[in-house]
Design a protein around this motif. Sequence first.
Motif, PDB file in Angstrom:
ATOM      1  N   LEU A 146     -18.187  71.045  14.396  1.00  0.00           N
ATOM      2  CA  LEU A 146     -16.775  70.689  14.599  1.00  0.00           C
ATOM      3  C   LEU A 146     -15.839  71.845  14.283  1.00  0.00           C
ATOM      4  O   LEU A 146     -14.640  71.656  14.106  1.00  0.00           O
ATOM      5  CB  LEU A 146     -16.411  69.460  13.755  1.00  0.00           C
ATOM      6  CG  LEU A 146     -17.038  68.130  14.211  1.00  0.00           C
ATOM      7  CD1 LEU A 146     -16.774  67.034  13.198  1.00  0.00           C
ATOM      8  CD2 LEU A 146     -16.516  67.718  15.584  1.00  0.00           C
ATOM      9  N   GLY A 147     -16.355  73.053  14.211  1.00  0.00           N
ATOM     10  CA  GLY A 147     -15.499  74.229  14.033  1.00  0.00           C
ATOM     11  C   GLY A 147     -15.134  74.501  12.589  1.00  0.00           C
ATOM     12  O   GLY A 147     -15.713  73.925  11.654  1.00  0.00           O
ATOM     13  N   ALA A 148     -14.164  75.379  12.414  1.00  0.00           N
ATOM     14  CA  ALA A 148     -13.789  75.824  11.070  1.00  0.00           C
ATOM     15  C   ALA A 148     -13.052  74.745  10.305  1.00  0.00           C
ATOM     16  O   ALA A 148     -12.970  74.773   9.088  1.00  0.00           O
ATOM     17  CB  ALA A 148     -12.920  77.071  11.163  1.00  0.00           C
ATOM     18  N   ASP A 149     -12.482  73.789  11.042  1.00  0.00           N
ATOM     19  CA  ASP A 149     -11.649  72.775  10.413  1.00  0.00           C
ATOM     20  C   ASP A 149     -12.124  71.382  10.828  1.00  0.00           C
ATOM     21  O   ASP A 149     -11.431  70.669  11.557  1.00  0.00           O
ATOM     22  CB  ASP A 149     -10.190  73.004  10.831  1.00  0.00           C
ATOM     23  CG  ASP A 149      -9.215  72.276   9.929  1.00  0.00           C
ATOM     24  OD1 ASP A 149      -9.676  71.497   9.064  1.00  0.00           O
ATOM     25  OD2 ASP A 149      -8.001  72.474  10.088  1.00  0.00           O
ATOM     26  N   PRO A 150     -13.321  71.002  10.372  1.00  0.00           N
ATOM     27  CA  PRO A 150     -13.859  69.703  10.797  1.00  0.00           C
ATOM     28  C   PRO A 150     -12.953  68.542  10.406  1.00  0.00           C
ATOM     29  O   PRO A 150     -12.884  67.550  11.126  1.00  0.00           O
ATOM     30  CB  PRO A 150     -15.211  69.614  10.081  1.00  0.00           C
ATOM     31  CG  PRO A 150     -15.167  70.621   8.989  1.00  0.00           C
ATOM     32  CD  PRO A 150     -14.223  71.692   9.439  1.00  0.00           C
ATOM     33  N   ALA A 151     -12.233  68.679   9.294  1.00  0.00           N
ATOM     34  CA  ALA A 151     -11.355  67.596   8.848  1.00  0.00           C
ATOM     35  C   ALA A 151     -10.314  67.292   9.915  1.00  0.00           C
ATOM     36  O   ALA A 151     -10.129  66.146  10.331  1.00  0.00           O
ATOM     37  CB  ALA A 151     -10.678  67.997   7.542  1.00  0.00           C
ATOM     38  N   GLN A 152      -9.649  68.324  10.366  1.00  0.00           N
ATOM     39  CA  GLN A 152      -8.615  68.151  11.385  1.00  0.00           C
ATOM     40  C   GLN A 152      -9.218  67.579  12.668  1.00  0.00           C
ATOM     41  O   GLN A 152      -8.637  66.694  13.296  1.00  0.00           O
ATOM     42  CB  GLN A 152      -7.968  69.520  11.655  1.00  0.00           C
ATOM     43  CG  GLN A 152      -6.686  69.456  12.447  1.00  0.00           C
ATOM     44  CD  GLN A 152      -5.547  68.888  11.639  1.00  0.00           C
ATOM     45  OE1 GLN A 152      -5.578  68.915  10.416  1.00  0.00           O
ATOM     46  NE2 GLN A 152      -4.539  68.374  12.308  1.00  0.00           N
ATOM     47  N   ILE A 184     -11.816  65.651  13.043  1.00  0.00           N
ATOM     48  CA  ILE A 184     -12.151  64.224  12.897  1.00  0.00           C
ATOM     49  C   ILE A 184     -10.888  63.368  12.918  1.00  0.00           C
ATOM     50  O   ILE A 184     -10.836  62.328  13.574  1.00  0.00           O
ATOM     51  CB  ILE A 184     -12.941  63.999  11.588  1.00  0.00           C
ATOM     52  CG1 ILE A 184     -14.343  64.597  11.737  1.00  0.00           C
ATOM     53  CG2 ILE A 184     -13.020  62.513  11.237  1.00  0.00           C
ATOM     54  CD1 ILE A 184     -15.175  64.544  10.482  1.00  0.00           C
ATOM     55  N   THR A 190      -9.239  61.281   2.968  1.00  0.00           N
ATOM     56  CA  THR A 190     -10.435  61.866   2.348  1.00  0.00           C
ATOM     57  C   THR A 190     -10.581  63.346   2.684  1.00  0.00           C
ATOM     58  O   THR A 190     -10.705  64.187   1.799  1.00  0.00           O
ATOM     59  CB  THR A 190     -11.704  61.133   2.833  1.00  0.00           C
ATOM     60  OG1 THR A 190     -11.503  59.733   2.667  1.00  0.00           O
ATOM     61  CG2 THR A 190     -12.923  61.579   2.043  1.00  0.00           C
ATOM     62  N   PHE A 191     -10.557  63.648   3.973  1.00  0.00           N
ATOM     63  CA  PHE A 191     -10.911  65.004   4.395  1.00  0.00           C
ATOM     64  C   PHE A 191      -9.726  65.961   4.335  1.00  0.00           C
ATOM     65  O   PHE A 191      -9.899  67.159   4.138  1.00  0.00           O
ATOM     66  CB  PHE A 191     -11.491  64.985   5.813  1.00  0.00           C
ATOM     67  CG  PHE A 191     -12.688  64.094   5.951  1.00  0.00           C
ATOM     68  CD1 PHE A 191     -13.668  64.055   4.958  1.00  0.00           C
ATOM     69  CD2 PHE A 191     -12.846  63.292   7.072  1.00  0.00           C
ATOM     70  CE1 PHE A 191     -14.772  63.234   5.084  1.00  0.00           C
ATOM     71  CE2 PHE A 191     -13.958  62.472   7.205  1.00  0.00           C
ATOM     72  CZ  PHE A 191     -14.921  62.435   6.205  1.00  0.00           C
ATOM     73  N   ILE A 192      -8.509  65.472   4.557  1.00  0.00           N
ATOM     74  CA  ILE A 192      -7.342  66.367   4.551  1.00  0.00           C
ATOM     75  C   ILE A 192      -6.698  66.394   3.166  1.00  0.00           C
ATOM     76  O   ILE A 192      -6.335  67.458   2.666  1.00  0.00           O
ATOM     77  CB  ILE A 192      -6.284  65.920   5.600  1.00  0.00           C
ATOM     78  CG1 ILE A 192      -6.908  65.882   6.991  1.00  0.00           C
ATOM     79  CG2 ILE A 192      -5.051  66.807   5.546  1.00  0.00           C
ATOM     80  CD1 ILE A 192      -6.814  67.137   7.807  1.00  0.00           C
ATOM     81  N   LEU A 193      -6.545  65.222   2.551  1.00  0.00           N
ATOM     82  CA  LEU A 193      -5.828  65.186   1.270  1.00  0.00           C
ATOM     83  C   LEU A 193      -6.767  65.108   0.071  1.00  0.00           C
ATOM     84  O   LEU A 193      -6.308  65.252  -1.069  1.00  0.00           O
ATOM     85  CB  LEU A 193      -4.869  63.987   1.235  1.00  0.00           C
ATOM     86  CG  LEU A 193      -3.821  63.933   2.357  1.00  0.00           C
ATOM     87  CD1 LEU A 193      -2.943  62.696   2.197  1.00  0.00           C
ATOM     88  CD2 LEU A 193      -2.958  65.179   2.373  1.00  0.00           C
TER      89      LEU A 193
END
Lengths: 335, 207
Positions: free
Chosen positions: B37-43, B45, B99-102
Motif C-alpha cells: 500500500l505504499g509509503a503511507d498505508p494508513a492514508q 486504507i 487507529t492508523f492516522i491518529l
Amino acid sequence: MLIKKPDPIKASEITPEPIYRNRRLFMQGLAGSAALALSGGAAAIPAYDLDADAPRYPGPDWLQSKLRAGARNEALSTAEKPAPYVNVITHNNFYEFGTGKQDPSRKAQNFKTDPWSVEIAGEVDKPGTYALEDLLQPHGIEERIYRLRCVEAWSMVIPWMGFPLGDLLKRFGPTSRAKYVAFTTLLDPEQMPGQGGFFSTLDWPYVEGLRMDEAMHPLTLLAVGLYGNALPPQNGAPFRLVVPWKYGFKSIKSIVRIELTESMPVTTWNQTAPNEYGFYANVNPEVDHPRWSQATERRLPSSLFSPNIIDTKPFNGYGDQVASLYSGMDLRKWF
Amino acid sequence: MVLTPERLRRLALWWLVFLLPLLPLAWLVERALAMDLGADPAQAIVQFTGIWTLRLLFVTLAVTPLRLMFRWAWLQRYRRMFGLYTLFYAVVHLLAFATFILGWRPDLLLRELSERPYIIVGTLALLLLIPLGVTSTRGMQRRLGPKWAKLHRLVYLIALLAMLHFIWQIRSSFQEQLIYGLILAWLLGFRLWKRRRRSRGARRQTA
C-alpha cells in the motif's frame, strides 16, 4: 573538491563562509576517519542499500563524475534515518503527473530530462539560456540529508545530492534591484498529463518563489540527485529546489526558468487558495492549515500500528539556522 | 424445507449480494498484508474505506429509483443489506482513521473532532447512520410504524453530509467530487421529481 578546473570565479567568492568552513571540518574529519577512507578517495557517500527491485536512475553521462565526487555534508545533514529509497521514489506530490501519490512514479517514467535547458532572467548581469550541463559545470555536488515536511502533515527524511542555490545565483550577478527569485516548472502537457486536466484548480506552469535572503541561505539547495543517483523524474528531475524549512510545495521541481525580480512573484498554491497557502509557507506548528492541524506530522514510512506521529518543529527543526531571516515578522500574518 | 428452483435462485442471489460488498475489503486486506500500500498505508486504507462507504451509500439510495424505473421489485429486498454495509464500511473507515492516522492519541482525537470541519461532518454522518442500522430489522420496522419511514429519511441528510465531507478535502482536482456530486444530485433529484408528480396527480384527483 568543489571546483576541479580553473574558473573565473574563486571558490571563496561563491561559497558562503559557514559552508566553506563546514566543508573543511568535514574534510578534516574524513582524513581522520579510517572507516570513511574508501577506494578512489573522493567517494565519501556510503553505498546505499537500495531496494533490489526498485528502478535506478543513473542520469546523463555528464552527471556521473559529479555524483561520484560528491561527499556528504555532515554538518548540514540530519542524523535521522532516511526513508527507504522505494518510498522516496513512489510517494510523490507532483501534480503535473497526477494527484495520486503514486501517479508520478507511474506516469513520469518516460519524461525526457536530458537535454535540458534553463533560462536565467530578470535582474541579473548575465541573463541567458543555458544547457543544464553548462549551468552546473562549475558546481561541485554534495549530499545533504534533509527533513521534508509536506503541508499535508506527513514528512520524510531524504538524502539529496545538490549544491547551494546561492552559489549559482552569485555567478550571474544579481543587480541591486533583485529582491526575489521566481522559479518556473516546465510546461509540457504532452509529457505532463496533469497539466492537461480540465478539473484542476491550478494554473500551469507551476511557479514558486523565494525572498532573496532565503534564496541565498546556505541550506537552500538545488538538487540533481538523491540516494547517490540522479533525480528520478517523479522527484523533479533533472533539477529542483529543496528548501527544508518550508512546506514541500515550495521546493519546485523540474525547473526551466529562474528569474530575479524586484517584486514578490506569484506562486501557484498561494494563487489558488491564498487563505490556505502563504508565500512564505515556513513550517510552523502554531499556524494550522484552515482544514487541518500542522502541530504534528506523520513521519513516513509509517507502519499500520505505529503511525509514527511526531511533533512538528518550527521551521521544520531548522530554526537555529533560519529563524533570524524572519525576526520582527508576524509569522501568523506572513504564514 | 424444499429447495424449489425459485428458492434456490433467491438463495444464490442473497449470497451474491452478501459477498459482493465484501470484495473491496478483501482486496484491501490482501494488499495490506502484502505490504503493497505504499509509503503511507494508513492514508491508503482510510481513503479506500471512505470512498467505498460513499459508493455503498449511493447503491443503497439507487435501489428505489432502479426498482421503479426497471420494475425490479426483487431489488427492494436487498436495500437493508446495502444500508448495513454502508454503516459497516463507515465504521471501518472511522476506526482506521483513529487507529492508523491518529494512533488513538486522545489529544489528537479531541483536536480533530472539535476543530476540523470535514472530520466533524463525517463523524456526524456516521453517528446518524447508527440509529438507522439499529432500526433496520423487520421487528423495529413494525414497531415504529409510520415513524420508521420518517426516521429513515435521515439518509438524505447523511448523504449530503458525506458528500460535504468529501468535497471539503479537495486540494486541486475536483473531478471525482464532481462525478459523485452529480450522481447524488440524480439520486435525490429523482425522489423530488417523483414526489412532485405524485402530489400533482393527487391534486388532480381531488379536483
